[in-house]
Design a protein around this motif. Structure first.
Motif, short mmCIF file in Angstrom:
data_model
loop_
_atom_site.label_atom_id
_atom_site.label_comp_id
_atom_site.label_asym_id
_atom_site.label_seq_id
_atom_site.Cartn_x
_atom_site.Cartn_y
_atom_site.Cartn_z
N CYS A 24 23.68 52.81 11.58
CA CYS A 24 22.22 52.73 11.01
C CYS A 24 21.95 51.29 10.99
N PHE A 29 12.73 49.99 8.60
CA PHE A 29 12.04 51.29 8.22
C PHE A 29 11.24 51.94 9.28
N ARG A 426 17.48 52.30 2.19
CA ARG A 426 17.91 52.33 3.51
C ARG A 426 19.28 52.77 3.76
N CYS A 430 20.19 56.22 5.35
CA CYS A 430 21.02 56.05 6.71
C CYS A 430 22.63 56.76 6.52
#
Ligand code: BGC
Length: 497
Positions: A24, A29, A426, A430
């Motif tokens: 990730c 974004f 995030r 991820c």
């Protein structure tokens, strides 16, 4: 010195996070992810009795009971009724991709009913929507954010009554017909748990001690669910094929973690999730209330000599109507709570049925709202919880923010809050595979924080409430956010320095 340590810590945390995952990119974004900010009509508009608008419940409450509202009303608020163009200019300067705002029912329908439409009210929202569209900002409209017309309240048409269901549907129908050509994202009702369960008050036991608590909350929630679902079905039948919008309801959930590893606390934390979020999310996903609510409330009601459970029941047809009445999940989330079992109390109330109490550790940073201490990790767990409990739906975060008491433009702590929150989002995307597609910062403007008044400042934009102009000034956090939106990247340092 403080800033240097703070930046070093931030860098350290980000690097540590980056190393924790091989696949990730935790800073970036995708362009499909959208960033916005939100407000609600009563908190910003003012113009409370202008151009045909009648009083809402909040106009009535703040003007009649200033002692419970920090002597603040929304009579002028941010004066967005007159200054919406300045609001949109501020949004454009920040680079917002969408704006969440709500409709004032009593501005559009001063009598509550659709038979008398106030054209000036309709014009106001048409102008706002057109201004947004011209600035390339997508509207996300909340149909109801707590401000019921007093005209309806006088008739007993409020959320405890089944009469409210069709009134709400009629108002939503009108909203779709007026604005649905340009509005493609709708939230029917904001945070039913907050107003049905009472903070800030809707059932004011300190003004009306005779209110039968323990019944009102569930009647309110029941009619909210019916009104939402009926609205959703109406849209599918009447508008979907031509307008092609998407609809949900904004529910609120903070991360509930057990205070200790004891079975009681673990069960209490999950019970709180189910009472607070499952109360609405279960009917939407499964077609009925969580089993634990049905059992606990029925048992307590029997002990309290009620002839039936205080939790109303849905008919089979209603269950079918409610189940699946959403296109995605919308969630408001601010913090976390450490939850423990609360001693049983036989007095009927939602709180006593839930039988939990919550605290927040001393070391979490305080904000201007005492129970909204900073816990940015909370949002990740909330997102994961929704994914796992409700079939991995698309999720939009429709509120999240940080408040202080100063409204100072030099708002370093808000920047830190946004950065840490986005980092956790995030991680949710991820590492936990959550399908979260939007983030709405609450709030665009410093505004009337309901009964708490103007001393609580959530805004990216400062409002000078002492000036007649209600001068708007972008805070440093607004510039930070702008940078994130432009670059689709969570900067570690504050690039506005
Ligand atoms: C509400 C907002 C409010 C915010 C901060 C949410 O519960 O929807 O209107 O300003 O929390 O307290």
């Amino acid at each position: 010195m403080f800033r240097a340590i703070f930046v070093l810590l931030a860098v350290f945390c980000h690097v540590a996070r980056l190393q924790s995952t091989a696949t990730c990119d935790l800073f970036t974004f995708p362009s499909t992810f959208k960033f916005g900010a939100g407000t609600a009509a009563y908190q910003i508009e003012g113009g409370w009795n202008e151009d045909g608008k009648s009083r809402s419940w909040w106009d009535w409450f703040t003007n009649n009971y200033p002692q419970y509202c920090n002597n603040a009303t929304g009579n002028i608020a941010c004066d967005s009724y007159h200054k919406y163009k300045e609001d949109v200019a501020a949004m454009k300067a920040i680079g917002l991709e969408f704006y969440r705002f709500s409709l004032s029912w009593s501005r559009i329908l001063p009598k509550g009913f659709s038979y008398s439409v106030n054209q000036a009210g309709v014009d106001y929202y048409n102008n706002l929507i057109d201004e947004l569209k011209a600035a390339g900002i997508e509207p996300l409209v909340t149909i109801y954010h707590w401000d019921t017309p007093m005209a309806l309240e006088y008739l007993g048409t409020t959320w405890t009554s089944p009469k409210m269901v069709d009134q709400f549907v009629a108002f939503a129908d009108l909203a779709f017909s007026l604005f649905g050509d340009r509005v493609k994202l709708w939230a029917t009702i904001n945070e039913p748990k907050s107003f049905c369960q009472g903070i800030p008050g809707y059932f004011l036991t300190y003004i009306f001690p005779e209110l039968p608590m323990g019944t009102l909350e569930y009647l309110c929630g029941h009619h909210v669910l019916l009104a939402h679902a009926k609205t959703y079905r109406l849209y599918q039948e009447k508008y979907k094929s031509t307008q092609n919008g998407r609809i949900s309801i904004t529910l609120d959930l903070n991360y509930n973690m057990p205070l200790t590893n004891s079975t009681e606390d673990i069960e209490a934390a999950e019970r709180r999730n189910l009472f607070e979020f499952g109360w609405f999310a279960h009917p939407l996903y499964y077609g009925d209330y969580p089993q634990i609510m049905k059992t606990v409330i029925a048992n307590n009601s029997a002990k309290q000599n009620f002839t039936a459970s205080r939790l109303p029941k849905f008919s089979c047809t209603e269950k079918l109507m409610i189940k699946g009445s959403y296109d995605l999940f919308m969630v408001n989330s601010y913090t976390g709570t450490q939850v423990t079992l609360k001693e049983y109390n036989n007095e009927p109330s939602y709180i006593n049925d839930e039988q939990t109490s919550g605290t927040q550790p001393d070391h979490w940073l305080s904000t201007a709202v005492s129970n909204l201490k900073v816990y940015p990790e909370g949002i990740r767990y909330v997102l994961k919880y929704i994914k796992e409990s409700y079939g991995n739906p698309e999720i939009m975060i429709t509120e999240n923010g940080y408040s202080d008491t100063t409204g100072n433009v030099n708002d370093t702590l808000r920047i830190e809050f946004i950065r840490e929150t986005l980092g956790n989002i995030r991680l949710a995307i991820c590492e936990d595979g959550v399908n979260v597609t939007r983030y709405t910062y609450w709030s665009l403007l410093d505004n009337l924080e309901w009964a708490r008044g103007y001393g609580v400042k959530f805004g990216l934009v400062q409002i000078d409430f002492d000036s007649e102009n209600r001068t708007r000034t972008l805070k440093r956090s607004a510039y930070y956010y702008k940078n994130v939106i432009q670059n689709r990247y969570i900067n570690v340092t504050d690039s506005t320095e």
